[in-house]
Design an enzyme around this catalytic site. Structure first.
Site, PDB file in Angstrom:
ATOM      1  N   CYS A 187       0.794  -1.234   0.000  1.00  0.00           N
ATOM      2  CA  CYS A 187       0.000   0.000   0.000  1.00  0.00           C
ATOM      3  C   CYS A 187       0.823   1.278   0.000  1.00  0.00           C
ATOM      4  CB  CYS A 187      -0.959  -0.019   1.185  1.00  0.00           C
ATOM      5  SG  CYS A 187      -1.889  -1.550   1.261  1.00  0.00           S
ATOM      6  N   HIS A 189      -3.408   8.427   5.189  1.00  0.00           N
ATOM      7  CA  HIS A 189      -3.627   7.096   4.618  1.00  0.00           C
ATOM      8  C   HIS A 189      -5.107   6.751   4.833  1.00  0.00           C
ATOM      9  CE1 HIS A 189      -2.623   3.251   2.995  1.00  0.00           C
ATOM     10  NE2 HIS A 189      -2.835   2.586   4.110  1.00  0.00           N
ATOM     11  N   HIS A 246      -9.598   2.136  -1.075  1.00  0.00           N
ATOM     12  CA  HIS A 246      -8.170   1.903  -0.919  1.00  0.00           C
ATOM     13  C   HIS A 246      -7.657   1.180  -2.156  1.00  0.00           C
ATOM     14  CE1 HIS A 246      -4.305   1.087   0.469  1.00  0.00           C
ATOM     15  NE2 HIS A 246      -4.527   0.449   1.601  1.00  0.00           N
TER      16      HIS A 246
END
Lengths: 829, 103, 392
Positions: free
Chosen positions: A161, A293, A329
């Site tokens: 990520c 994030h 995401h």
């Protein structure tokens, strides 16, 4: 001598997202507060209440042959599409600048699509073309480079990520070291079932569109791609480019805490922010906004909130928001899409809100810009991203290029003061060194049953029982506890174990101990090719028939970044941390990046390594159609560079070097094995052809010579590292000839793969280790087995070790995708 | 030993063995089944499982015993092997009772 | 006499000497202490633990050889809870091994300082680069324990306390550790600190603990709490067996570790048939029954199948609970066919059960969500869930 850091700006952008299929649409989607997270048709078949932000329906690929489109996976196609948009946006689509433009890619679940039919137990749906073109983890790089004709070489950041923002960081560093004026960074992450199943089974998913920091915790998964053109400021200004923002600095770090959970103390994540801000020459109070994030899970939102409070102080935190509430995401492409989202809205004095914001969670007590755009003039902002294994990344960006004072640094001479390896020749430096004098390890006999009916299978030399016999260089069983002592080796898969043993030796030979008070002064970079193949295959086996039964315990450990993060956890290494999964010879990329970090004085110490484990048995068959795999069942079947090329013998293992600045090494009295003088990296962008372009290798070598300020005549020995086959052999040998000219006839040339086999990611570093071991006695070990060579006119070292004075050595190598690497080192004092 | 008691113990033993077997297999535990005592804690100490492993235990219950664990189920059934076995047996009895009622 | 001890002498109901160190045996009524530990916060002095610091390049090797668990499992700020075995593979004592950046702190409550030190010295023979220092006299242990002890500890030491996992610790400096471990199933923070600092900390905790309804407690309380949540106990189950298999403590040893004291016999015994095993039994009827004592028989259909090795009344369950050493063939949880037969020949029906006997209140509390003192937060997850359901 002090260098002023170059200003690095963003001069082109491209996106593909559920809320917009190009930058203007994406911008409008953001301004309209469009939520692209919807019930998922594809995944609802397997998972109750599945939501995702998906790219639905047909996607057009301007400029691509429709026939070719069917052969490539979405990762590469989307990468091409956003890359093309960014080039077009930057006025570079038909520019000559592309010839030297480097490509830094960030992905997580790459190379999955071609194998989905196997994973889901529907082999009849296999697309063999796709397996061929898009079948390796790194194939997106040569594909995008070839389709867009980018020749500046590539790296694939595979830190899950944090991959795409980390890729932008690599481009930033390359520009600082004159490796290019214009680079492309991109992230491309189509959603596939293993990723969905993993997060779903971990119960990390929200019931509907995610609501970061409020209401029920949970993430929404998404897919998409984004690309940016990263360019040196003066260069951009000179060509009149449109400038979107300035990248002031960045940092990465490791939690060194847990495979999946973030450190609840948020040490690593706040350190990444603090370091990024320092690297940019700023202070926390200079930050106007943080794009978080913000996945929406409790673990993330809580620890990120804590990290921000720790950095800015309670009560003095700037506004933060999570763009994941728009489009979920996007894993590998998350950071780059979020950065672009900031760059299209902040200049209009609008801060992106956190959408879907309801009742704040108990710990969520700072300003999350809930639901509505905030009117604010933001200059400097942070882009945070975090990943499994504890990879943290932070970019510091200005929306007003040229307004923040440039930083300075003292360029450091970078030296290798520690070295370690694991291979069929053993698990210690002394075993490795004596392996060379003993003429290498003997590959062990292997066999596998082949019950395929295809034409290719009929070509295989099977015995009467359909058994295929071959050899490989295996790491002999060893007592890991003897070497690793206080580290729990039983929990590790082979690839991480090998990496850790090589790393431990490198630390030991550098006489360096990672201590609690200085965990942040050391970082590490790992080069990976096929990665943890056995773990990946166990994970994949658990997906059919019901992907709800996915083995979550293998999920995080099947990621490419798990090796570097496991090493970081085991040793408590909290500094710079990344994984470059660029394929064969990925270890070179790791050393180059480690070098950049030390050169810019961003860390005191870096470990750069690579690791490979023997796969679950299919490897010999995976090589169908590839020239190269040797089915010869004898001790000496591996003939590198031979006229009569019999193919390569596989190997496994790991290698690692310890890097620090020359000044630092002198000060602490470390033994200097070698100094890195310069490197070069280029790619041939002809992935669809098997014709070599030796000029590409020559360009890489010349780039390294230029940086080293040396000429061809200064090179005292050359160590090539290619494995087998006409393509690679021609590229390397003729490239050396082209670059060194007449000197290539006299400079001794060797290649050590015959000693320990073709070890994909680590081979280059194992060869480098061989060169360094030879330095001690001024010895170049011979190429094993080969008597007649395919390319004439080079001074091959054969039969006996050669004793000569060595000052400078050139080590070359390439990847299966045509990335060429050249590294020049100087023998240590 | 009385027949009824023997049956109860046998039934429990079968579940204990299966639970140990699948935990070892799915979570890559180093132990042999006989090395795991029934009161061994699963999390924190004992087998030292973590939150990721907890999801594996839930999957294991579904795959090996056909038990779906609903959201919000009191997680104390995962405290140790014995409690896990109690939980499986309880669910089994509830299913049997429901089936008997339906028939 | 140090300040903390002086304070105890002034205020505690009763003191006791363990391992040669004086600590409170009882501060208040046991009921009150019990309620605090199980529902609020109890404050105790555990300075009687023997504490040993083992340092040097070979510290790991000495420990690796000495303890039956795998010291390699623990990284910095993690703790291994394991046992020391004798040559017969029997448990000598349980120990905590704390990894402080590859130095180690060993804690044992059942052995005195000299005995513990000698056990390690015996194993040091072949190693040179090891240094052992006793912290037993120099350091005190002040413990905050109970379902809301994390919140009180957080008030004193900051938010990082909440991030400490079970068996984890924070080294505040070279001399002070906040160690999360208890032997009763509730949150527990042991502060290991120089004796000179102990009195001030004790007072600070007392003061800040008022709003948590903190109660000072002594060691006697744990004779009960450790039966409700069984741990290795030399005076309870340990008085009849030191065999890890019989005690169901095999998880505290590693059969696959190459070398440690007692390993050979342990491995031999692992292959032998097991004849008896400790299991938990709980009376079917409610109430405290004084007639039931250690040594009573456990019977099945009139036949003796085992004996009680520890028993108490559990205020949480409102029933008598016991550990019994039972014939292996009968040693299963979830059986309702056995009874305890007292010396007067009276039988009380029991259920065999998984241990711990009780569901600890701490399991209902999420430090990140709940609070004892913040009226804006729910006190536990149950209340939180109920409120949520009521809302829906």
């Amino acid at each position: 001598m002090t260098n002023i850091r170059k200003r690095v700006v963003i001069t082109g952008m491209g996106v593909l997202s559920s809320i917009g299929r190009n930058v203007p649409e994406f911008k409008q989607g953001l301004l309209d507060k469009k939520v692209g997270i919807k019930p998922s048709e594809i995944y609802s078949e397997y998972f109750a209440g599945a939501y995702a932000s998906e790219i639905k329906g047909e996607v057009d690929y301007p400029g691509l042959d429709p026939d070719l489109i069917t052969k490539l996976d979405k990762g590469a196609l989307w990468g091409y599409r956003v890359g093309r948009e960014a080039l077009e946006d930057g006025g570079l689509l038909d520019s000559d600048l592309k010839k030297k433009m480097g490509l830094m890619v960030g992905v997580s679940a790459a190379g999955t699509e071609a194998y989905l039919p196997f994973i889901m137990n529907k082999p009849e749906e296999t697309n063999l073309d796709m397996v061929k073109y898009s079948g390796s983890y790194a194939s997106i790089c040569p594909l995008v480079a070839s389709l867009l004709k980018l020749g500046g070489g590539y790296e694939l950041v595979a830190t899950a990520c944090t991959a795409s923002p980390n890729a932008i960081g690599l481009a930033f560093d390359a520009i600082q070291n004159n490796k290019g004026d214009v680079m492309m960074a991109l992230g491309s992450e189509p959603l596939y079932i293993p990723t969905f199943a993993g997060f779903y089974a971990l119960k990390a998913m929200a019931d509907g569109p995610c609501t970061p920091y409020s209401n029920q915790p949970g993430m929404s998964i998404g897919e998409g791609a984004g690309a940016v053109i990263v360019e040196e400021y003066e260069h951009a200004k000179a060509r009149g480019a449109k400038i979107y923002g300035e990248l002031l600095g960045y940092a990465t770090s490791s939690d060194a805490y847990h495979e999946t959970a973030p450190d609840p103390k948020a040490v690593g994540s706040s350190w990444a922010m603090r370091t990024a801000i320092e690297n940019a020459g700023l202070k926390p109070e200079d930050i106007d906004y943080v794009n978080a994030h913000g996945t929406g899970t409790d673990a993330n939102d809580r620890s990120e909130t804590l990290a921000i409070k720790k950095l800015f102080g309670e009560g003095t935190t700037p506004p933060i928001s999570s763009t994941k509430s728009y489009f979920g995401h996007n894993i590998g492409s998350a950071g780059i899409l979020e950065l672009i989202a900031c760059l299209v809205t902040l200049p209009e004095k609008k801060i992106l809100p956190t959408l879907n914001f309801g009742v704040a969670r108990t710990y969520a007590d700072i300003d999350y810009v809930p639901n509505d755009f905030r009117e604010k003039d933001v200059n400097v902002f942070l882009k945070n991203n975090y990943a499994f294994g504890g990879n943290n990344s932070c970019l510091v960006v200005s929306t007003k290029p040229g307004t923040i004072k440039q930083t300075e640094f003292n360029p450091q001479r970078v030296v290798i003061t520690g070295i370690g390896s694991v291979s069929s020749m053993g698990t210690s430096n002394s075993e490795f060194a004596s392996g060379f004098t003993d003429g290498g390890a003997i590959p062990v006999p292997r066999e596998m049953k082949v019950e395929l009916e295809s034409e290719e299978a009929k070509q295989l030399p099977l015995d009467e029982n359909k058994m295929l016999h071959y050899r490989s260089h295996m790491v002999k069983p060893f007592n890991a506890r003897k070497i690793l002592r206080s580290i729990d080796a039983k929990k590790l898969n082979n690839i991480s174990l090998y990496a850790l043993v090589a790393l431990e030796q490198a630390l030991k030979s550098a006489d360096y101990k990672v201590v609690k008070t200085a965990r942040e002064e050391i970082g590490m970079i790992m080069g990976i090719s096929k990665g943890p193949t056995n773990t990946i295959s166990r994970l994949c086996e658990s997906l059919a028939p019901d992907p709800n039964n996915v083995r979550t315990s293998e999920f995080a450990m099947s990621l490419m970044n798990s090796i570097a993060t496991q090493c970081a956890i085991a040793k408590g290494i909290k500094g710079y941390n990344t994984t470059l999964s660029s394929g064969v010879n990925a270890g070179f990329g790791a050393v180059f990046q480690g070098y950049e970090v030390i050169r810019q004085n961003l860390q005191d110490y870096m470990l750069a390594g690579a690791a490979d484990e023997d796969g679950p048995g299919l490897a010999p068959l995976m090589s169908f159609g590839n020239e190269g795999f040797s089915y010869d069942d004898t001790d000496n079947s591996y003939h590198v560079y031979a006229k009569d090329d019999k193919g390569y013998v596989m190997g496994e293992g790991a290698a690692c070097v310890f890097l620090e600045s020359h000044d630092n090494a002198i000060e602490r009295g470390a033994h200097i094995y070698a100094e890195i003088m310069g490197y070069g990296r280029c790619c041939d962008h002809i992935y669809f052809s098997q014709n070599s372009t030796p000029q590409t290798m020559a360009d890489a070598i010349n780039m390294a010579l230029t940086e080293a300020n040396l000429s061809a005549q200064d090179i005292d020995m050359v160590c090539g590292t290619t494995w087998a086959g006409k393509y690679a052999t021609n590229m390397e040998l003729n490239g050396i000839k082209l670059a060194l000219g007449d000197h290539s006839q006299s400079a001794p040339l060797t290649n050590y793969n015959g000693y320990f086999g073709f070890v994909e990611a680590s081979g280059g570093l194992l060869n480098l280790a061989g060169v360094i071991h030879g330095f001690k006695d001024n010895i170049v070990y011979p190429i094993l087995n080969t008597t007649e060579f395919s390319v004439a006119g080079l001074n091959y070292v054969t039969a006996n070790a050669l004793e000569i004075d060595i000052k400078y050595a050139l080590v070359t190598g390439m990847s299966e995708g045509g990335n060429c690497y050249a590294l020049i080192i100087k023998k240590g004092a | 030993m009385q027949e009824a008691l023997k049956n109860t113990i046998d039934e429990r033993n079968i579940v204990i063995d299966e639970v140990k077997k699948v935990l070892i297999e799915r979570l890559n535990l180093y132990q042999e089944p006989q090395d795991i005592d029934e009161d061994t804690p699963l999390f924190g100490s004992g087998l030292k499982l973590d939150s990721v492993d907890a999801t594996e235990v839930v999957v294991m219950l579904d795959m090996s015993f056909g038990i779906k664990v609903e959201e919000g189920t009191d997680p104390s059934f995962m405290r140790n092997i014995n409690q896990l076995v109690d939980f499986i047996l309880e669910r089994k009895r509830a299913t049997e009772a429901a089936a008997a009622e339906a028939a | 006499m140090n300040g903390l001890l002086a304070l105890h002498k002034q205020h505690a109901k009763e003191l006791t000497s363990v391992n040669g160190i004086e600590v409170p045996k009882q501060y208040n009524d046991l009921d009150k202490e019990y309620t605090a530990l199980r529902h609020n916060v109890a404050l105790s002095d555990y300075s009687h633990y023997s504490k040993l610091k083992i340092e040097g390049e070979e510290a790991f090797d000495v420990l690796d050889l000495a303890v039956a668990g795998d010291v390699a499992e623990i990284r910095d700020e993690q703790t291994l809870y394991t046992v020391l075995l004798d040559l017969d593979g029997s448990i000598i004592t349980d120990v905590y091994v704390m990894n402080d950046d590859d130095s180690y702190v060993v804690l044992s409550e059942h052995l005195d300082d000299a005995t513990l030190m000698n056990l390690f010295k015996d194993r040091m023979g072949e190693f040179e680069d090891v240094e052992m220092t006793s912290l037993t006299q120099s350091h005190a242990i002040v413990a905050m324990e109970g379902p809301y002890s994390w919140e009180l500890a957080q008030e004193i030491y900051g938010m990082d306390v909440i991030g400490i996992p079970f068996l984890g610790f924070i080294a505040l400096d070279d001399d002070t550790y906040i160690f999360r471990a208890g032997k009763h199933g509730e949150f527990s923070y042991k502060v290991i600190l120089p004796v000179a600092d102990a009195e001030a900390l004790w007072k600070e905790i007392e003061e800040k603990g008022v709003r948590y309804e903190l109660v000072k407690a002594g060691l006697a309380l744990h004779e009960l709490t450790r039966l409700e949540n069984p741990y290795f106990s030399p005076t309870g189950s340990g008085s009849v067996s030191r065999d890890p298999r019989e005690l169901q403590l095999q998880w505290m040893v590693r059969y696959d570790k190459d070398e440690f004291l007692g390993r050979e016999r342990l491995l031999e015994k692992r292959d032998e048939a097991l004849s008896k095993k400790i299991i938990g039994v709980v009376l079917q009827q409610e109430g405290e029954i004084e007639a039931i004592c250690v040594g009573d028989s456990v019977v099945c259909g009139g036949e003796e199948i085992g004996k009680l090795v520890a028993c108490r009344y559990s205020p949480s369950l409102k029933k008598m609970i016991a550990q019994a050493l039972i014939d292996e063939a009968y040693a299963y949880a979830g059986i309702d066919a056995y009874a305890i037969k007292t010396t007067d020949g009276v039988e009380f029906k029991v259920n065999t059960t998984a241990t711990p006997f009780i569901n600890n209140h701490s399991m209902l509390i999420n430090p990140n969500e709940n609070s004892f003192v913040n009226p804006d937060k729910f006190r536990n997850m149950l209340e939180q869930l109920e409120a949520k359901q009521a809302e829906a």
